[in-house]
Design a protein around this motif. Structure first.
Motif, PDB file in Angstrom:
ATOM      1  N   TYR A  53       0.848  -1.192   0.000  1.00 34.09           N
ATOM      2  CA  TYR A  53       0.000   0.000   0.000  1.00 34.09           C
ATOM      3  C   TYR A  53       0.878   1.235   0.000  1.00 34.09           C
ATOM      4  O   TYR A  53       1.065   1.873   1.032  1.00 34.09           O
ATOM      5  CB  TYR A  53      -0.941  -0.006   1.207  1.00 34.09           C
ATOM      6  CG  TYR A  53      -1.887  -1.173   1.169  1.00 34.09           C
ATOM      7  CD1 TYR A  53      -2.942  -1.182   0.272  1.00 34.09           C
ATOM      8  CD2 TYR A  53      -1.706  -2.284   1.986  1.00 34.09           C
ATOM      9  CE1 TYR A  53      -3.807  -2.261   0.194  1.00 34.09           C
ATOM     10  CE2 TYR A  53      -2.567  -3.366   1.921  1.00 34.09           C
ATOM     11  CZ  TYR A  53      -3.615  -3.344   1.023  1.00 34.09           C
ATOM     12  OH  TYR A  53      -4.460  -4.406   0.946  1.00 34.09           O
ATOM     13  N   PRO A 116      -2.079  -1.607  12.207  1.00 38.32           N
ATOM     14  CA  PRO A 116      -1.560  -2.256  10.997  1.00 38.32           C
ATOM     15  C   PRO A 116      -0.520  -3.334  11.297  1.00 38.32           C
ATOM     16  O   PRO A 116      -0.240  -4.180  10.448  1.00 38.32           O
ATOM     17  CB  PRO A 116      -0.923  -1.090  10.223  1.00 38.32           C
ATOM     18  CG  PRO A 116      -1.676   0.114  10.682  1.00 38.32           C
ATOM     19  CD  PRO A 116      -1.938  -0.145  12.146  1.00 38.32           C
ATOM     20  N   GLN A 121      -7.476  -7.736  11.355  1.00 37.72           N
ATOM     21  CA  GLN A 121      -8.331  -6.745  11.995  1.00 37.72           C
ATOM     22  C   GLN A 121      -9.623  -7.403  12.479  1.00 37.72           C
ATOM     23  O   GLN A 121     -10.052  -8.417  11.935  1.00 37.72           O
ATOM     24  CB  GLN A 121      -8.635  -5.591  11.034  1.00 37.72           C
ATOM     25  CG  GLN A 121      -7.392  -4.900  10.507  1.00 37.72           C
ATOM     26  CD  GLN A 121      -6.513  -4.332  11.605  1.00 37.72           C
ATOM     27  OE1 GLN A 121      -6.994  -3.667  12.513  1.00 37.72           O
ATOM     28  NE2 GLN A 121      -5.219  -4.615  11.556  1.00 37.72           N
ATOM     29  N   THR A 129      -6.300  -6.693   6.561  1.00 38.52           N
ATOM     30  CA  THR A 129      -5.525  -5.457   6.704  1.00 38.52           C
ATOM     31  C   THR A 129      -6.439  -4.315   7.120  1.00 38.52           C
ATOM     32  O   THR A 129      -7.675  -4.414   7.016  1.00 38.52           O
ATOM     33  CB  THR A 129      -4.893  -5.061   5.352  1.00 38.52           C
ATOM     34  OG1 THR A 129      -5.956  -4.841   4.407  1.00 38.52           O
ATOM     35  CG2 THR A 129      -3.969  -6.151   4.826  1.00 38.52           C
ATOM     36  N   GLU A 131      -6.679  -1.732   5.440  1.00 35.40           N
ATOM     37  CA  GLU A 131      -7.284  -1.296   4.169  1.00 35.40           C
ATOM     38  C   GLU A 131      -8.560  -2.105   3.876  1.00 35.40           C
ATOM     39  O   GLU A 131      -9.590  -1.542   3.492  1.00 35.40           O
ATOM     40  CB  GLU A 131      -6.286  -1.439   3.016  1.00 35.40           C
ATOM     41  CG  GLU A 131      -5.185  -0.387   2.987  1.00 35.40           C
ATOM     42  CD  GLU A 131      -4.050  -0.660   3.977  1.00 35.40           C
ATOM     43  OE1 GLU A 131      -4.030  -1.761   4.585  1.00 35.40           O
ATOM     44  OE2 GLU A 131      -3.185   0.218   4.160  1.00 35.40           O
ATOM     45  N   GLY A 186      -5.947   3.795   5.056  1.00 35.77           N
ATOM     46  CA  GLY A 186      -4.859   2.944   5.545  1.00 35.77           C
ATOM     47  C   GLY A 186      -3.551   3.725   5.653  1.00 35.77           C
ATOM     48  O   GLY A 186      -2.801   3.570   6.627  1.00 35.77           O
ATOM     49  N   ARG A 190      -1.601   4.048   9.063  1.00 32.59           N
ATOM     50  CA  ARG A 190      -0.240   3.517   9.174  1.00 32.59           C
ATOM     51  C   ARG A 190       0.759   4.540   9.717  1.00 32.59           C
ATOM     52  O   ARG A 190       1.941   4.236   9.882  1.00 32.59           O
ATOM     53  CB  ARG A 190       0.211   2.956   7.811  1.00 32.59           C
ATOM     54  CG  ARG A 190      -0.471   1.637   7.462  1.00 32.59           C
ATOM     55  CD  ARG A 190      -0.133   1.110   6.074  1.00 32.59           C
ATOM     56  NE  ARG A 190      -0.940  -0.055   5.749  1.00 32.59           N
ATOM     57  CZ  ARG A 190      -0.662  -1.308   6.156  1.00 32.59           C
ATOM     58  NH1 ARG A 190       0.430  -1.546   6.868  1.00 32.59           N
ATOM     59  NH2 ARG A 190      -1.457  -2.310   5.854  1.00 32.59           N
TER      60      ARG A 190
END
Lengths: 358, 358
Positions: A53, A116, A121, A129, A131, A186, A190
């Protein structure tokens, strides 16, 4: 693996150390405890960004705006920040979170900080993730409640996010997309690392945490807590049965909930595998002292009680009050500051948003 | 009062000025417009504190925490900040606000900025001060939804606000009270001033706002808008009928709402006096460009449309597009920055709050 010779040597050394008694200086003890801690815990990394990402300043900035944006939700009031609130250390202070249109969520919201780094999650681990979590939240009837990704994307355009998405995702034909919503959020998430006094300790600054916290970390390791709660996030890297030596729902204040609503079967709800029944992601313990109430159902309000419940149900031990106090002191040393970029509210696009006649 | 001789002199001077035509320099015109603006508008004051509600740094700090505190509400999620959000310039971006337990509120939330300067609070003016608003919100089933002040006070104690109240209200036997909740929140709200480019203009810096904004202010005065929207808050100091020259509910997009829910009778609901039917507090226009949608029901999404509706329904005028653009430029010059103390989230007490098993 240690050879049997080495093991014998280590055992003898340990015996000698015990025999020597008062000859072991306080400093030696401090260093030994630090070494034991280093064996199971790690300082937080410097970054949580991963190549999967890719991020940029524009993506982080957009992601921050989207994190606080309420107009994408079906009641115009839900946002990531609703459950991950800067005033509550990235959580929401509630036993069970409240979703869109005031619906009660089935589980407690954990802090968003450092997430992260976790194995997955959600308590059931049904999002690989952050995301994926942000992406699927758009359609969840408990989160944003959109009927389709197209609906969410159309709201994003109507609010006026076109230019920000174009800046964050240059050279894309249609930058405003649910996928990019997720990547941007994300990218922001992060950045939310919370280094704590315990990291300084692990790096060698013995006095970065109190003596109680150091003894508490040692107790935490020796009791077996660190069997699950280890690594840089002190947990969050595996799934374990909740209630190993005793039944959680019978033993705790969740009795009523179990009777009324049935027992939360944890990961089973996501995998439909019998062996996943009552398995939950082991929560990270970073910032645990700042984010009550505890457990997937928020059933325990105080950290010391949560420590007692864990010792009893996971390790089959009755823990003394002084030991609880030491472990709580250790857990408190895992509290970091609310990241500045999270504490300051973004100014969101001003738009006569025709769709939000909620 | 001017003597008749003086009036004659001024009239002659005006005639001469008109006759002179091009002899009037741009600078003279600028100064004349500024003088006209000064006749109806005032810069924001330096403070909104009043002796009735003495404040201190400790009170403001406590008030800020309480403003963002959700745990006093009956669903654990409602706070002042829910409708008065830093990301939306002190409002919530919604047509109609959402209250506790996800209930729809009957009216649009105005920005909280500068509101202590207004004649009263709420569109119906049923709260004399921001303190009264905060006090009564504790029991409102649409706001905090507490059954009694005692319930709210007990939550405040359980969360752990005892010391902060004691610091903010020293020498009081029981500082944790609904009255002090209101005074503290009011103390914080009374810091939320948003000086804008237009204030600099009024103080003599002609170029603090664009030429369009200056012409727009003049147009705003000449058209009659300033008859209601005047003073330091450009409105907010009187009650007026909504829809003077035409019926608001028939003329605008609120038709459907009128049919479905009946017409909002404004101040009548609060006073039960026939003469108050359809009377609403004239909204302040500070930050209006940043706080769509518009009107008590949020029925109009765009500022230019709101200007057109006002011209038509209040003044019986059809306004040209260029004039709308000038007035919008003027209104934009009333936008201030989000106060820094409002944009940064407070860190709220961490407590195993036994009552919030919502």
């Amino acid at each position: 693996m240690l050879s049997s010779k080495t093991r014998l040597f280590l055992a003898c050394t340990a015996l000698l150390a015990v025999a020597a008694g008062s000859l072991v200086s306080a400093e030696d003890t401090d260093m030994a405890m630090l070494e034991r801690a280093r064996g199971v815990f790690k300082p937080l990394p410097h970054t949580m960004h991963v190549d999967d990402y890719p991020h940029s300043a524009a993506r982080v900035e957009l992601g921050k705006a989207l994190f606080f944006e309420t107009r994408v939700s079906s009641d115009g009031r839900m946002s990531c920040a609703a459950c991950h609130n800067p005033s509550y250390h990235g959580a929401d202070s509630l036993a069970l979170s409240v979703g869109v249109h005031g619906t009660k969520l089935p589980r407690n919201a954990p802090t968003v900080f450092n997430t992260p780094l976790l194995v997955a999650q959600h308590y059931g681990g049904n999002r690989a993730t952050v995301e994926e979590q942000a992406y699927k939240a758009l359609l969840s009837p408990l989160a944003y409640g959109n009927a389709s990704f197209a609906e969410a994307e159309s709201k994003l355009r109507a609010i006026g996010y076109g230019e920000s998405f174009a800046a964050a995702f240059p050279n894309e034909v249609e930058p405003v997309s649910a996928e990019n919503w997720a990547i941007a959020i994300g990218a922001f998430e992060r950045t939310l690392l919370t280094p704590a006094p315990f990291d300084k300790y692990l790096k060698g600054d013995i006095n970065a945490i109190s003596k109680e916290a150091r003894l508490g970390a040692d107790k935490f390791i020796n009791m077996g807590c660190a069997g699950c709660h280890n690594g840089s996030t002190v947990g969050g890297n595996s799934f374990q049965k909740f209630g190993i030596t005793e039944d959680y729902w019978l033993a705790t204040g969740s009795k009523e909930m179990a009777l009324l609503k049935g027992r939360d079967k944890g990961r089973y709800h996501d995998t439909q595998k019998e062996e996943d029944t009552y398995l939950f992601k082991v929560p990270q313990l970073r910032n645990v002292a700042r984010t009550p109430p505890y457990f997937h159902d928020g059933s325990v309000a105080k950290l010391d009680d949560a420590v007692r419940v864990m010792a009893r149900l996971q390790l089959g031990q009755k823990i003394s009050d002084p030991d609880v106090a030491l472990i709580v002191a250790f857990l408190d040393s895992l509290s970091g500051e609310v990241p500045a970029q999270f504490a300051t509210a973004p100014v969101l696009p001003v738009s006569g948003f025709e769709n939000n006649k909620n």
